[in-house]
Design a protein around this motif. Structure first.
Motif, PDB file in Angstrom:
ATOM      1  N   LEU A 117       0.889  -1.157   0.000  1.00 43.11           N
ATOM      2  CA  LEU A 117       0.040   0.090   0.096  1.00 43.11           C
ATOM      3  C   LEU A 117       0.871   1.268   0.168  1.00 43.11           C
ATOM      4  N   GLU A 118       1.208   1.670  -1.391  1.00 43.33           N
ATOM      5  CA  GLU A 118       2.082   2.745  -1.493  1.00 43.33           C
ATOM      6  C   GLU A 118       1.430   4.320  -1.325  1.00 43.33           C
ATOM      7  N   PRO A 119       2.101   5.129  -0.762  1.00 43.43           N
ATOM      8  CA  PRO A 119       1.349   6.554  -1.153  1.00 43.43           C
ATOM      9  C   PRO A 119       1.159   6.807  -2.398  1.00 43.43           C
ATOM     10  N   GLN A 120      -0.075   7.664  -2.616  1.00 42.76           N
ATOM     11  CA  GLN A 120      -0.445   7.984  -3.814  1.00 42.76           C
ATOM     12  C   GLN A 120      -0.248   9.200  -4.393  1.00 42.76           C
ATOM     13  N   GLU A 131       0.264  14.046  -1.522  1.00 47.37           N
ATOM     14  CA  GLU A 131       0.064  12.779  -1.358  1.00 47.37           C
ATOM     15  C   GLU A 131      -0.911  12.036  -0.650  1.00 47.37           C
ATOM     16  N   LEU A 132      -1.392  10.987  -1.156  1.00 45.88           N
ATOM     17  CA  LEU A 132      -2.379  10.498  -0.092  1.00 45.88           C
ATOM     18  C   LEU A 132      -1.990   9.133   0.464  1.00 45.88           C
ATOM     19  N   HIS A 133      -1.782   9.068   1.662  1.00 51.95           N
ATOM     20  CA  HIS A 133      -1.312   8.164   2.683  1.00 51.95           C
ATOM     21  C   HIS A 133      -2.419   7.541   3.476  1.00 51.95           C
ATOM     22  N   TYR A 134      -2.326   6.569   3.998  1.00 49.55           N
ATOM     23  CA  TYR A 134      -3.099   5.684   5.063  1.00 49.55           C
ATOM     24  C   TYR A 134      -2.375   5.443   6.131  1.00 49.55           C
ATOM     25  N   ARG A 135      -3.177   5.767   7.209  1.00 47.76           N
ATOM     26  CA  ARG A 135      -2.469   5.408   8.744  1.00 47.76           C
ATOM     27  C   ARG A 135      -3.490   4.537   9.536  1.00 47.76           C
ATOM     28  N   ALA A 136      -3.023   4.148  10.632  1.00 46.70           N
ATOM     29  CA  ALA A 136      -3.722   3.307  11.382  1.00 46.70           C
ATOM     30  C   ALA A 136      -5.202   4.033  11.773  1.00 46.70           C
ATOM     31  N   VAL A 455      -5.697  -4.499  -1.276  1.00 45.69           N
ATOM     32  CA  VAL A 455      -5.163  -3.193  -0.877  1.00 45.69           C
ATOM     33  C   VAL A 455      -6.455  -2.597  -0.398  1.00 45.69           C
ATOM     34  N   GLU A 456      -7.744  -2.803  -1.248  1.00 46.83           N
ATOM     35  CA  GLU A 456      -9.290  -2.037  -0.340  1.00 46.83           C
ATOM     36  C   GLU A 456      -9.237  -2.427   1.014  1.00 46.83           C
ATOM     37  N   GLY A 457      -8.970  -3.774   1.336  1.00 53.18           N
ATOM     38  CA  GLY A 457      -9.346  -4.246   2.608  1.00 53.18           C
ATOM     39  C   GLY A 457      -8.307  -3.432   3.559  1.00 53.18           C
ATOM     40  N   LEU A 458      -7.023  -3.405   3.228  1.00 50.30           N
ATOM     41  CA  LEU A 458      -6.243  -2.467   3.868  1.00 50.30           C
ATOM     42  C   LEU A 458      -6.708  -1.209   4.513  1.00 50.30           C
ATOM     43  N   LYS A 459      -7.098  -0.488   3.242  1.00 45.73           N
ATOM     44  CA  LYS A 459      -7.585   1.115   3.272  1.00 45.73           C
ATOM     45  C   LYS A 459      -8.905   1.030   4.232  1.00 45.73           C
ATOM     46  N   ALA A 460      -9.648  -0.079   4.300  1.00 44.58           N
ATOM     47  CA  ALA A 460     -10.879   0.064   5.217  1.00 44.58           C
ATOM     48  C   ALA A 460     -10.352  -0.056   6.538  1.00 44.58           C
ATOM     49  N   VAL A 461      -9.400  -0.370   6.943  1.00 43.81           N
ATOM     50  CA  VAL A 461      -8.937  -0.588   8.489  1.00 43.81           C
ATOM     51  C   VAL A 461      -8.202   0.631   8.736  1.00 43.81           C
ATOM     52  N   ALA A 462      -8.135   1.832   7.748  1.00 47.39           N
ATOM     53  CA  ALA A 462      -7.244   2.670   7.860  1.00 47.39           C
ATOM     54  C   ALA A 462      -7.802   4.065   7.867  1.00 47.39           C
ATOM     55  N   VAL A 463      -7.120   5.172   8.174  1.00 49.13           N
ATOM     56  CA  VAL A 463      -7.742   6.569   7.552  1.00 49.13           C
ATOM     57  C   VAL A 463      -6.876   7.305   6.688  1.00 49.13           C
ATOM     58  N   PRO A 464      -7.511   7.665   5.754  1.00 51.10           N
ATOM     59  CA  PRO A 464      -6.551   8.214   4.802  1.00 51.10           C
ATOM     60  C   PRO A 464      -6.271   9.747   5.457  1.00 51.10           C
ATOM     61  N   GLN A 465      -5.019  10.136   4.828  1.00 51.12           N
ATOM     62  CA  GLN A 465      -4.376  11.452   5.292  1.00 51.12           C
ATOM     63  C   GLN A 465      -3.640  12.166   3.857  1.00 51.12           C
ATOM     64  N   VAL A 466      -3.757  13.074   3.682  1.00 51.85           N
ATOM     65  CA  VAL A 466      -3.331  13.959   2.447  1.00 51.85           C
ATOM     66  C   VAL A 466      -2.319  14.894   3.132  1.00 51.85           C
ATOM     67  N   ILE A 467      -1.007  14.625   2.510  1.00 51.54           N
ATOM     68  CA  ILE A 467       0.237  15.367   2.940  1.00 51.54           C
ATOM     69  C   ILE A 467       0.300  16.271   1.605  1.00 51.54           C
ATOM     70  N   ASN A 468      -0.017  17.694   1.778  1.00 52.23           N
ATOM     71  CA  ASN A 468       0.039  18.422   0.907  1.00 52.23           C
ATOM     72  C   ASN A 468       1.199  19.550   1.213  1.00 52.23           C
TER      73      ASN A 468
END
Length: 469
Positions: A117-120, A131-136, A455-468
């Protein structure tokens, strides 16, 4: 490898306490489940909350190492886990059952560890980089079912642990011992308080769904219970993944070779003796092949052994509990009263045990019969005749469920054209219910929402974070 009795001793309540758990096939008491209250749950959530920052801070690489070690631990205890599961849940050791389920546990742990699950990079135009990251997400509450208690438990906890969440598991009251045993095995290698389990009644489940320190709830079970979880979670705004009731439809198109599809059709409906959310539960067959399909299924049913799960020859077991047994029996009796034709089965198999019901194929049944409209969740399949494909699609879509569906045909192109019109989260072609750890899975309509796996399952148990910047 330890003895099953040793594993049971590690998770059972002390003698004279707890709630007796019975062998689904024989009725024998196999152990006593701890009966914890909400005070124990509150303590577990507090411990998981305290452990979560350090677990997240380890980073993906270190958590991946732990998941792989957890998979090795499951493999090392696979036979004991399978035997305990077989007795408590009822599913046989062989076939797509107990040993298969334990094997799926280690496979899904390894898959959760391997998915990248890489940053987008969203924008990178020289002036702006976003960049779009996912954290716990934090602490996950996992409320599991009784039909596939170990495998679905892993589906909930493995991606959460991978993403840096800590997890509190509430097992089903019907199958707590095997889940507690699995958690015990996983905790042989995991850090303290990262994964906790609390065995108790509905009050514990309700508290977990509404707990102010639970950030995400994952639930697999009935639509009715799912609705209550939604209501309970409103106060803490916990994120939800809900995999709810199915009543999946299958459509056999004109000209399909009945013999070629019979085995896959049978197991699509009767895996785990029909006790599977995404099992085939109502089958629409074109008039041109109707009799052939019914007879081909009947032949498979007649030659597939049912009995005590510890007997190595059996691949079909009992219903897990009397409540589910009574539902199946009621729906079949109603179908008989309406004049439906019982091709195989049709009455309890008392000679095998109190909770055994044979594979029951019900032909010449109307689409508005309760056996068609209600999710039977057991070894009874209504087979509905149709003459127009458009009518079959309309009937498949008319119920407020949409977990899975399937289309069966000699031509995959024809099948895909029909599959695209089925209202379900997953539609299989010439199979039903098969899952892959990298392919997202989830329902629509009253079958729930949210995706699991990959990948979608990992995103489902995380919260998105945008680093701008």
């Amino acid at each position: 490898m330890t003895d099953v009795r040793d594993l049971l001793a590690r998770v059972s309540a002390p003698e004279g306490s707890g709630r007796p758990i019975h062998d689904a096939a024989t009725g024998e008491v196999i152990g006593n489940a701890p009966e914890s209250g909400v005070d124990v749950l509150d303590d577990a959530v507090a411990r998981a909350r305290a452990a979560q920052p350090a677990w997240e801070a380890l980073g993906h690489d270190r958590r991946i190492e732990y998941l792989l070690a957890a998979a090795d631990a499951v493999d090392a205890h696979a036979e004991e886990l399978a035997r305990l599961l077989s007795r408590e849940q009822g599913k046989p050791l062989n076939g797509p059952n107990a040993r298969f389920e334990v094997g799926a546990c280690s496979a899904w742990l390894r898959s959760s560890a391997s998915v990248a699950l890489e940053p987008q990079v969203l924008v990178n135009d020289g002036d702006t980089r976003a960049e779009l990251h996912y954290r716990a997400v934090g602490v996950v509450g996992a409320i599991g079912p009784w039909n596939w208690p170990l495998m679905i438990g892993i589906w909930q906890l493995a991606p959460a642990l991978r993403m840096g969440d800590t997890v509190v598991v509430k097992p089903s009251e019907y199958t707590p011992l095997s889940v507690l045993a699995l958690i015990d095995v996983l905790n042989e290698v995991l850090p303290e308080d990262v994964l906790l389990a609390v065995s108790g009644g509905r009050d514990v489940g309700a508290r977990l769904a509404s707990h102010p320190d639970i950030d995400k709830v994952m639930f697999t079970g009935s639509t009715a219970t799912g609705r209550r979880i939604i209501e309970s979670s409103a106060g803490n705004l916990a994120r939800l993944t809900l995999e709810l009731g199915g009543n999946d439809a299958g459509i056999v198109l004109p000209g399909t070779d009945a013999t070629a599809i019979a085995q896959d059709l049978f197991w699509g409906a009767f895996i785990n003796t029909g006790q599977t959310c995404a099992a085939l539960k109502r089958l629409y067959v074109h008039d041109s092949v109707y009799d052939d399909v019914v007879e081909a299924l009947a032949e498979v049913a007649r030659t597939t052994p049912m009995g005590n799960g510890l007997d190595e020859e059996n691949v079909l077991g009992p219903l897990q509990n009397k409540q589910q047994f009574d539902i199946v029996n009621r729906l079949v009796e109603d179908a008989k009263s309406r004049g439906a034709r019982i091709v195989t089965g049709g009455s309890p198999a008392r000679e095998l045990g109190e909770l055994f019901y044979p594979i029951t194929l019900v032909a010449d049944i109307e689409d508005d019969a309760p056996l068609v409209e209600e999710e039977q969740f057991g070894p009874a399949l209504p087979i509905i005749r149709y003459t127009d494909v458009e009518d079959a699609i309309q009937k498949a879509n008319r119920l407020d469920v949409g977990l899975g569906g399937s289309v069966w045909a000699n031509s995959r192109d024809e099948a895909r054209a029909v599959a695209s019109r089925i209202q379900a989260g997953t539609v299989w072609i010439n199979s039903h219910g098969g899952l892959h750890p990298l392919v997202p899975f989830g329902g629509v309509k009253s079958s729930g929402y949210g995706l699991e796996f990959g990948v979608e399952g990992l995103k489902a148990v995380a919260v998105p974070q945008v680093i701008n910047g």
